[in-house]
Design a protein around this motif. Structure first.
Motif: not given
Length: 277
Positions: A248-277
């Motif tokens: 994977x390129x750097x930015x894609x790998x970083x996105x996967x890793x950061x979102x994995x942490x975000x999901x684990x850290x917010x497992x019970x807290x929910x999040x705000x949805x968004x759209x890609x552009x």
């Protein structure tokens, strides 16, 4: 439609702004240019001046109003001046002159960050800006660019961040060893992202090791992280490749890793949805 206030490319204001295309001038003046209505809108509290064509003022009155409300001077200029200041082929008609916004590492450490992205030896401005945008979207508390990384205020980096420059604290110019040691002392587990990692991200998530404060360290686009940097981390983790792609390129790998942490850290807290552009 109003008549432009600045019409000459030789205007001292235009000449001074144009010089900010060079890193040395940006560093000396502690000023940089942000291009486009979205970036300038997000930059409101960091603005010094805004240059807009009369047509851009008509199309983006909210940018004009926000800049003036923040105390910045808005100057109408010709299309020729905007083209001279802009870094894109088809400028939007809006360029903001902004103050530097990086913060000291100690300020980030004192805040007790739970998720930080450290860019070590990242040289491509587009990648750096995209990782900054991903970190912002994932809810990271800060981004650190080490002293061997690209200039935070490079026009391509600013454009790639899509306004995220102005959303979260960013530290620049610190040695990677100082960043790692400081983040660990602040309570973060330091995780190096590398394709040769002994464990993969799925294993880390399944073992419940991603829910705590985490500092991800991402390396150079071509050669990844040096062995010395990997050795400073608490663990080295690879992103699993389930298909036939080699990497994977750097930015894609970083996105996967950061979102994995975000999901684990917010497992019970929910999040705000968004759209890609």
């Amino acid at each position: 439609m109003s008549v432009p206030e600045l019409t000459s490319l030789r205007s001292p204001r235009v000449v001074a702004a144009r010089r900010l295309a060079r890193r040395a001038h940006r560093a000396r003046e502690r000023r940089f240019l942000a291009e486009g209505p979205q970036a300038v809108r997000e930059a409101a509290e960091h603005l010094v001046e805004v240059y807009m064509t009369p047509e851009a003022v008509r199309r983006h009155p909210d940018v004009d109003h926000a800049a003036r409300a923040a105390g910045a001077q808005v100057l109408t200029v010709t299309d020729e001046i905007i083209a001279d200041l802009a870094d894109t082929v088809t400028p939007s008609g809006v360029v903001g002159l902004c103050r530097f916004l990086d913060v000291p590492l100690d300020e980030v450490l004192a805040s007790g960050p739970r998720l930080v992205a450290v860019l070590a030896h990242v040289r491509d401005p587009g990648n750096a800006g995209t990782v900054l945008r991903c970190a912002d979207a994932a809810g990271a508390d800060a981004v650190v660019l080490t002293d061997a990384s690209v200039d935070l205020y490079n026009p391509k980096c600013v454009r790639a961040s899509a306004g995220s420059h102005f959303h979260l604290p960013v530290v620049v110019g610190v040695p990677v060893e100082r960043a790692v040691a400081g983040l660990r002392a602040a309570g973060a587990r330091v995780v190096a992202a590398d394709g040769q990692g002994a464990t993969d991200l799925d294993e880390e998530l399944n073992a419940g090791r991603m829910a705590g404060p985490t500092a991800w360290v991402f390396g150079n686009e071509a050669w990844g992280l040096p062995e010395a940097t990997r050795d400073r981390a608490d663990t080295v983790v690879r992103v699993p490749l389930h298909g036939r792609a080699e990497s994977l390129n750097l930015a894609t790998a970083a996105a996967v890793c950061l979102y994995a942490s975000a999901r684990a850290q917010r497992a019970t807290g929910g999040c705000r949805s968004g759209t890609a552009n």
